[in-house]
Motif scaffolding. Structure first.
Motif, PDB file in Angstrom:
ATOM      1  N   UNK A 217       0.562  -1.199   0.031  1.00 50.14           N
ATOM      2  CA  UNK A 217       0.130  -0.036   0.041  1.00 50.14           C
ATOM      3  C   UNK A 217       0.871   1.357  -0.131  1.00 50.14           C
ATOM      4  N   UNK A 218       0.263   2.375  -0.493  1.00 50.05           N
ATOM      5  CA  UNK A 218       1.054   3.709  -0.675  1.00 50.05           C
ATOM      6  C   UNK A 218       1.116   4.358   0.816  1.00 50.05           C
ATOM      7  N   UNK A 219       1.966   5.274   1.093  1.00 48.41           N
ATOM      8  CA  UNK A 219       1.995   6.081   2.252  1.00 48.41           C
ATOM      9  C   UNK A 219       1.104   7.290   2.151  1.00 48.41           C
ATOM     10  N   UNK A 220       0.470   7.535   3.290  1.00 48.53           N
ATOM     11  CA  UNK A 220      -0.412   8.772   3.155  1.00 48.53           C
ATOM     12  C   UNK A 220       0.511   9.954   3.636  1.00 48.53           C
ATOM     13  N   UNK A 221      -0.152  11.202   3.358  1.00 41.06           N
ATOM     14  CA  UNK A 221       0.876  12.448   3.703  1.00 41.06           C
ATOM     15  C   UNK A 221       1.156  12.486   5.300  1.00 41.06           C
ATOM     16  N   UNK A 222       0.693  11.798   6.006  1.00 38.27           N
ATOM     17  CA  UNK A 222       1.110  11.898   7.591  1.00 38.27           C
ATOM     18  C   UNK A 222       2.649  11.347   7.397  1.00 38.27           C
ATOM     19  N   UNK A 223       3.032  10.634   6.572  1.00 39.30           N
ATOM     20  CA  UNK A 223       4.590  10.228   6.786  1.00 39.30           C
ATOM     21  C   UNK A 223       5.439  11.162   6.206  1.00 39.30           C
ATOM     22  N   UNK A 224       4.924  12.250   5.545  1.00 44.80           N
ATOM     23  CA  UNK A 224       5.917  13.159   4.872  1.00 44.80           C
ATOM     24  C   UNK A 224       5.951  14.372   5.598  1.00 44.80           C
ATOM     25  N   UNK A 225       5.508  14.644   6.890  1.00 44.59           N
ATOM     26  CA  UNK A 225       5.486  15.774   7.900  1.00 44.59           C
ATOM     27  C   UNK A 225       6.919  15.900   8.353  1.00 44.59           C
ATOM     28  N   UNK A 226       7.310  17.045   8.445  1.00 45.18           N
ATOM     29  CA  UNK A 226       8.610  17.324   8.787  1.00 45.18           C
ATOM     30  C   UNK A 226       8.622  18.766   9.458  1.00 45.18           C
ATOM     31  N   UNK A 227       9.653  19.110  10.051  1.00 48.73           N
ATOM     32  CA  UNK A 227       9.725  20.480  10.593  1.00 48.73           C
ATOM     33  C   UNK A 227       9.964  21.590   9.341  1.00 48.73           C
ATOM     34  N   UNK A 228      10.483  21.387   8.109  1.00 49.45           N
ATOM     35  CA  UNK A 228      10.540  22.151   6.973  1.00 49.45           C
ATOM     36  C   UNK A 228       9.148  21.981   6.102  1.00 49.45           C
ATOM     37  N   UNK A 229       8.405  20.896   6.151  1.00 53.77           N
ATOM     38  CA  UNK A 229       7.210  20.679   5.433  1.00 53.77           C
ATOM     39  C   UNK A 229       6.137  20.241   6.314  1.00 53.77           C
ATOM     40  N   UNK A 230       5.441  21.344   6.942  1.00 52.26           N
ATOM     41  CA  UNK A 230       4.341  20.817   7.950  1.00 52.26           C
ATOM     42  C   UNK A 230       2.970  20.844   7.530  1.00 52.26           C
ATOM     43  N   UNK A 231       2.910  20.857   6.198  1.00 51.91           N
ATOM     44  CA  UNK A 231       1.625  20.718   5.258  1.00 51.91           C
ATOM     45  C   UNK A 231       1.914  19.875   4.114  1.00 51.91           C
ATOM     46  N   UNK A 232       2.452  18.785   4.206  1.00 51.67           N
ATOM     47  CA  UNK A 232       2.479  17.779   2.911  1.00 51.67           C
ATOM     48  C   UNK A 232       1.545  17.464   2.322  1.00 51.67           C
ATOM     49  N   UNK A 233       1.534  17.546   0.924  1.00 51.63           N
ATOM     50  CA  UNK A 233       0.384  17.229  -0.070  1.00 51.63           C
ATOM     51  C   UNK A 233       0.681  16.066  -0.845  1.00 51.63           C
ATOM     52  N   UNK A 234       1.724  15.451  -0.324  1.00 46.61           N
ATOM     53  CA  UNK A 234       2.113  14.073  -1.062  1.00 46.61           C
ATOM     54  C   UNK A 234       1.745  12.890  -0.537  1.00 46.61           C
ATOM     55  N   UNK A 235       1.619  11.910  -1.436  1.00 48.94           N
ATOM     56  CA  UNK A 235       1.165  10.365  -1.173  1.00 48.94           C
ATOM     57  C   UNK A 235       1.595   9.630  -2.128  1.00 48.94           C
TER      58      UNK A 235
END
Length: 417
Positions: free
Chosen positions: A121-139
């Motif tokens: 299964x693909x990763x949801x955007x909660x996995x791409x949150x970081x201090x420099x990207x707090x609103x990831x729109x990636x999945x």
């Protein structure tokens, strides 16, 4: 009995990860909460003692597992796809049709192998949150499932196999020593498929197979023998049944043994019990002393029986029981089919190759990230490029010594380095 078939299998695709943000009253900074996609279902092959042939798979050839479900908000993972279980007869050898490699040899009831693994299964955007990207729109999209065409070949597993020329009385003998009821008639090639029977001998039970269709030239495809020689390989002992009314019974035995040798040299080394049938016929009974001398001169110990009247059957079963009680020889152990389970080869994590359009970057994980994100959106595109180093793509491009300004193609994403 149908002992060969082909099926097409497809495991489930992985589910797509979700792009979602937590929005609740009194929770001003909910953040990304997109869940992961579910895993795709597997295609599983299982040996089942209640299935006797591959007939079903001549008509029902396509088997596909379910895809994984999509992820959702609140970090909800998608549902895993349901597996598909394909039940096959014991003794089925499975090969990949395209490569010819043996994938499995199902020799026990309940034995299983996963022939096609479901996609991750693909990763949801909660996995791409970081201090420099707090609103990831990636999945990520889910990984695709595996698709294969499998060749199925059934090789009967029996303790003893009855071999001999057509009309030697093999089916009659099987009916006489077991509860099996194969077709019996007074013309050659009455039996068009192998038959199995359970024999009680010496307080033990044995499985005996009647292997039909063997004639001179069978190893070259003459008659039906070539289709059934494979079944002889699984037997521990061979009962070589000869027609007592034949003009040259010893020569008949040599013909069949030659076919075994030419088909597979290991078959010619199997233990054999020689039995001469039809001694109830007056002509055969009259020449019985001559037949005994003939086999003695040829160096073979023969048992004389009548499948019709039952004469000599008890002695045959006692001898068969004694042979089956002997420990398995080194040669017989070498004959055992080698079970081969090869996982699908995995592609390199990141590879960079040059073609006419530019440099093509291949990375399963990163390509799925590109496919699952809207790269036409400048902000999403910026976030995707920021992930290059996390997935090792940036390092691979640097290692390839690509010059600035060169075009890179990563899935549907095109950019200049």
């Amino acid at each position: 009995m149908i002992d060969q078939a082909e099926i097409e299998i497809k495991s489930g695709n992985g589910g797509r990860g979700a792009v979602s943000f937590r929005r609740e009253k009194f929770v001003p900074r909910g953040g990304p909460d997109g869940g992961d996609g579910g895993r795709g279902g597997d295609v599983i092959l299982e040996a089942d003692k209640d299935i006797g042939s591959l007939m079903k798979y001549r008509h029902q050839r396509h088997y596909a597992a379910a895809d994984g479900g999509r992820g959702a908000g609140q970090r909800k993972s998608g549902k895993s796809g349901a597996d598909v279980i394909v039940k096959l007869p014991i003794g089925t050898v499975i090969r990949d049709r395209d490569t010819g490699e043996v994938l499995a040899d199902l020799s026990r009831h309940g034995e299983r192998i996963v022939a096609a693994h479901g996609g991750k299964g693909g990763l949801g955007n909660s996995h791409f949150a970081s201090s420099t990207n707090q609103a990831p729109r990636l999945a990520q999209t889910g990984a695709p499932g595996e698709a294969k065409v499998l060749s199925l070949e059934l090789k009967l597993i029996a303790d003893a196999g009855i071999i001999g020329l057509p009309n030697a009385g093999k089916s009659s003998l099987l009916a006489a020593i077991s509860a099996a009821r194969p077709k019996v008639a007074d013309y050659p090639f009455t039996t068009l498929e192998p038959s199995l029977g359970v024999v009680d001998a010496g307080g033990r039970r044995w499985v005996v197979a009647d292997v039909p269709g063997l004639i001179e030239g069978a190893h070259l495809g003459k008659g039906l023998g070539y289709q059934f020689l494979r079944h002889v390989a699984r037997t521990r002992v061979l009962v070589h049944l000869l027609d007592g009314s034949s003009a040259e019974p010893v020569n008949d035995m040599v013909k069949i043994n030659t076919e075994l040798l030419l088909y597979d040299p290991l078959l010619s080394r199997k233990s054999q019990l020689v039995a001469v049938n039809k001694i109830d016929l007056p002509a055969v009974k009259a020449r019985l002393p001559a037949l005994k001398e003939l086999f003695k001169a040829a160096g073979h110990r023969a048992i004389f029986v009548s499948a019709q009247s039952g004469e000599g059957i008890e002695g045959l079963l006692a001898e068969l029981d004694a042979m089956l009680q002997q420990p398995v020889s080194a040669d017989a152990a070498a004959e055992a089919p080698i079970k081969v389970f090869r996982p699908a080869p995995q592609r390199e994590k990141v590879s960079v190759t040059r073609d006419a359009d530019g440099y093509r970057v291949e990375s399963d994980e990163f390509e799925r990230l590109v496919a699952g994100s809207d790269t036409n959106d400048p902000e999403v595109r910026r976030q995707v490029l920021a992930e290059l180093w996390r997935w090792g793509v940036g390092r691979a491009v640097r290692a390839a010594k690509i010059k600035p300004g060169e075009k890179l193609i990563i899935g549907k994403l095109e950019l200049y380095w």
